[in-house]
Design an enzyme around this catalytic site. Structure first.
Site, mmCIF file in Angstrom:
data_model
loop_
_atom_site.group_PDB
_atom_site.id
_atom_site.type_symbol
_atom_site.label_atom_id
_atom_site.label_comp_id
_atom_site.label_asym_id
_atom_site.label_seq_id
_atom_site.Cartn_x
_atom_site.Cartn_y
_atom_site.Cartn_z
ATOM 1 N N ASP A 1 -0.004 -6.541 -3.392
ATOM 2 C CA ASP A 1 -1.432 -6.343 -3.130
ATOM 3 C C ASP A 1 -2.045 -5.644 -4.340
ATOM 4 O O ASP A 1 -1.354 -5.406 -5.340
ATOM 5 C CB ASP A 1 -1.674 -5.556 -1.827
ATOM 6 C CG ASP A 1 -2.948 -6.027 -1.134
ATOM 7 O OD1 ASP A 1 -4.020 -5.989 -1.772
ATOM 8 O OD2 ASP A 1 -2.878 -6.456 0.030
ATOM 9 N N ARG B 1 0.848 -1.209 0.000
ATOM 10 C CA ARG B 1 0.000 0.000 0.000
ATOM 11 C C ARG B 1 0.873 1.245 0.000
ATOM 12 O O ARG B 1 0.512 2.266 -0.578
ATOM 13 C CB ARG B 1 -0.951 -0.005 1.192
ATOM 14 C CG ARG B 1 -2.255 -0.738 0.954
ATOM 15 C CD ARG B 1 -2.092 -2.163 0.448
ATOM 16 N NE ARG B 1 -3.341 -2.893 0.392
ATOM 17 C CZ ARG B 1 -3.803 -3.668 1.379
ATOM 18 N NH1 ARG B 1 -3.097 -3.844 2.496
ATOM 19 N NH2 ARG B 1 -4.948 -4.298 1.246
ATOM 20 N N HIS C 1 -6.514 -10.083 -3.844
ATOM 21 C CA HIS C 1 -5.507 -9.021 -3.641
ATOM 22 C C HIS C 1 -4.430 -9.056 -4.730
ATOM 23 O O HIS C 1 -3.253 -8.845 -4.456
ATOM 24 C CB HIS C 1 -4.870 -9.144 -2.249
ATOM 25 C CG HIS C 1 -5.781 -8.700 -1.131
ATOM 26 N ND1 HIS C 1 -6.037 -7.381 -0.859
ATOM 27 C CD2 HIS C 1 -6.514 -9.412 -0.241
ATOM 28 C CE1 HIS C 1 -6.871 -7.293 0.170
ATOM 29 N NE2 HIS C 1 -7.184 -8.510 0.553
ATOM 30 N N GLU D 1 -9.555 -12.504 2.095
ATOM 31 C CA GLU D 1 -10.467 -11.618 1.368
ATOM 32 C C GLU D 1 -10.473 -11.866 -0.141
ATOM 33 O O GLU D 1 -10.204 -10.961 -0.923
ATOM 34 C CB GLU D 1 -10.077 -10.154 1.661
ATOM 35 C CG GLU D 1 -10.184 -9.822 3.127
ATOM 36 C CD GLU D 1 -9.666 -8.423 3.480
ATOM 37 O OE1 GLU D 1 -10.281 -7.791 4.342
ATOM 38 O OE2 GLU D 1 -8.653 -7.978 2.905
HETATM 39 C C1 ACM Z 1 -6.168 -8.977 6.376
HETATM 40 O O1 ACM Z 1 -6.268 -8.059 7.196
HETATM 41 N N1 ACM Z 1 -6.870 -8.958 5.268
HETATM 42 C C2 ACM Z 1 -5.279 -10.098 6.606
#
Ligand code: ACM
Length: 510
Positions: free
Chosen positions: A171, A142, A242, A306
């Protein structure tokens, strides 16, 4: 003495030993690397060359490895007879850090040595960590930080006897590791057009391109630097979600090879994930081969968090793939993928570690779970015979506010005070002894959406990491005692120029 983390056993006796320019160093078999560390961290700042000596004596520091000791256990003796550091196979770098903390705090200052003699109180220490996994995660996706900052974070982690630096290297918003076989991962994937400003919901952007990556040579240098300090770098390549930065670089990795998808500029969870074709799996294995070349540690983190299934559900190609694989539905796809990647790593003598979402698909043999959504994933993993690292977002996500948000710089949310961190205990009540054994330890997470600079990373990290380090070491006790000790410890951080959150006095109730 303000030692952090507090040693398991410490007794003092009257008297003081002095480090001077005449002090010699006696390094036994296997202690050469620790001797170099001692010269760098203590000899240099003290103005003492710590020249090799043949015989231990009152004016020497002796380093010896004792394979009978537990791997990270050490003993430190300071007396009129001299200084002796005895470590298990990985214990000496930890003993060096303790000796460093026993010296006056200006040993941490750069520049010319301030004294000719450096006093150390006579002391006997027997110490060993309660947990083998004492980590800190830095999200370099990020926000990218100079590699020098990664070296500094290793140094600061090692000062607190942490032994893992988990690098979140990829990511949606950036791919940070050079992969020779796929140059576009960094040519394209390491850059985003701009970055979100303010909170996610505000939808404001800065209009400034952001990016950067680490060469394999830089990362190898970091691995060596960390190793000498007893720190293992755990690389994370997050998959199959991600992955927007990789898909931006190589659109054929995504659901629609004709779609031009930029590196993400918004935070949050993105729907675009890997299309799990044989070609994509080949890509993942090829990337991991280069990751394994650079990072020799046992653990390779493959994320797994996610990963929305919406795109897979809507994709005729993926639905056909699911049928072809004989899977019950798209929900089973991630587990199928994780099993293949785990088998690949196992074939190379490594172990997969992943976020707790990987449990849903059935854990591959030997897989380790990082429990972030709560502690439940870690509990379930341990009960199923798997090892787990406890990193529940509260209290181990250090991107959360550490005090009243009204008086703090913008953060993602949450509230985790220094005291909250210090109160954490990684083994939940109710686990039986065998299951509790499988809780490897704990780790602090520095997700970096709201951490644009190294100084801001330090602000969010310290002093909370001091507390987590003692929790992971296993000697955390009453908070007021810790807070008082921290007041002394912060002199070290001041000399190192750490941009920690002040005032610590308020935390200490003074
Ligand atoms: C996470 O916070 N998505 C590992």
């Amino acid at each position: 003495m303000h030692l952090i983390p507090r040693p398991a056993r410490l007794t003092t006796t009257p008297g003081v030993w002095r480090l001077t320019q005449a002090t010699g160093l006696v390094a036994g078999a296997g202690a050469g690397e620790a001797a170099e560390l001692l010269r760098e961290l203590i000899g240099g700042p003290a103005g003492s060359k710590l020249l090799p000596a043949t015989e231990p004596g009152p004016d020497t520091i002796r380093l010896r490895v004792d394979p009978q000791l537990a791997e990270e256990a050490y003993r430190l003796s300071v007396s009129a007879a001299g200084v002796v550091l005895t470590g298990g196979r990985r214990g000496l770098p930890l003993a060096v850090q303790t000796l460093r903390q026993l010296l006056p705090p200006d040993i941490f200052a750069g520049g010319r040595p301030a004294r000719a003699e450096w006093p150390v109180p006579h002391v006997e220490i027997e110490d060993a960590p309660r947990f083998g996994w004492r980590g800190v995660l830095l999200d370099v996706a990020r926000h990218w930080y100079p590699v020098e900052f990664l070296h500094r974070l290793v140094d600061l982690a090692a000062l607190h006897k942490l032994n893992r630096l988990h690098l979140h290297l990829t990511d949606d918003q950036g791919w940070r590791m050079e992969i020779e076989r796929y140059p576009r991962l960094t040519e394209v994937g390491a850059w985003r057009a701009e970055t979100m400003l303010g909170h996610y919901t505000e939808g404001r952007y800065d209009g400034i391109p952001h990016g950067g990556h680490y060469t394999k040579r830089e990362l190898r240098g970091l691995v060596a630097h960390a190793r000498a300090r007893g720190v293992t770098i755990v690389p994370e390549i997050d998959m199959p979600g991600h992955m927007r930065a990789a898909i931006a670089a190589y659109p054929e990795l995504g659901d629609d090879p004709d779609r031009a998808l930029p590196v993400a500029t918004a935070w949050g969870v993105h729907e675009q994930v890997l299309r799990l074709s044989e070609e994509t799996l080949e890509f993942c294995r090829n990337v991991l081969e280069e990751v394994l070349e650079v990072f020799p540690g046992e653990w390779i983190h493959l994320g797994g968090d996610e990963c929305p299934t919406k795109e897979w559900e809507q994709s005729p190609w993926t639905r056909a793939r699911v049928r072809e694989l004989g899977l019950p539905g798209v929900d089973a796809l991630q587990g199928w993928f994780t099993a293949r990647m785990a088998a690949f790593l196992a074939g190379h003598g490594r172990r997969l570690i992943g976020w707790d979402e990987i449990i849903q698909g059935g854990l591959p043999p030997g897989a380790i779970v990082m429990s972030w959504q709560s502690e439940q994933g870690g509990v379930d993993a341990a009960r199923a015979g798997h090892e787990a690292v406890m990193c529940p977002h509260t209290p181990t996500y250090f991107d959360h506010y550490q005090a009243d948000p009204a008086r703090e710089p913008l953060a993602i949310g949450g509230l985790t005070t220094l005291e909250d961190v210090y109160a954490y205990r990684p083994v939940p009540a109710g686990l039986d002894d065998d299951d509790a054994e499988r809780i490897l330890g704990t780790q602090a997470q520095l997700w970096s959406e709201y951490l644009p600079t190294p100084a801001h990373v330090e602000y969010m990290t310290f002093p909370r990491l001091c507390a987590l380090a003692e929790v992971a070491w296993g000697t955390a006790g009453e908070y007021p005692e810790f807070a008082a000790r921290l007041l002394g410890h912060r002199e070290r951080l001041d000399h190192l120029g750490v941009a920690y959150r002040r005032p610590v006095e308020a935390e200490a109730g003074r």
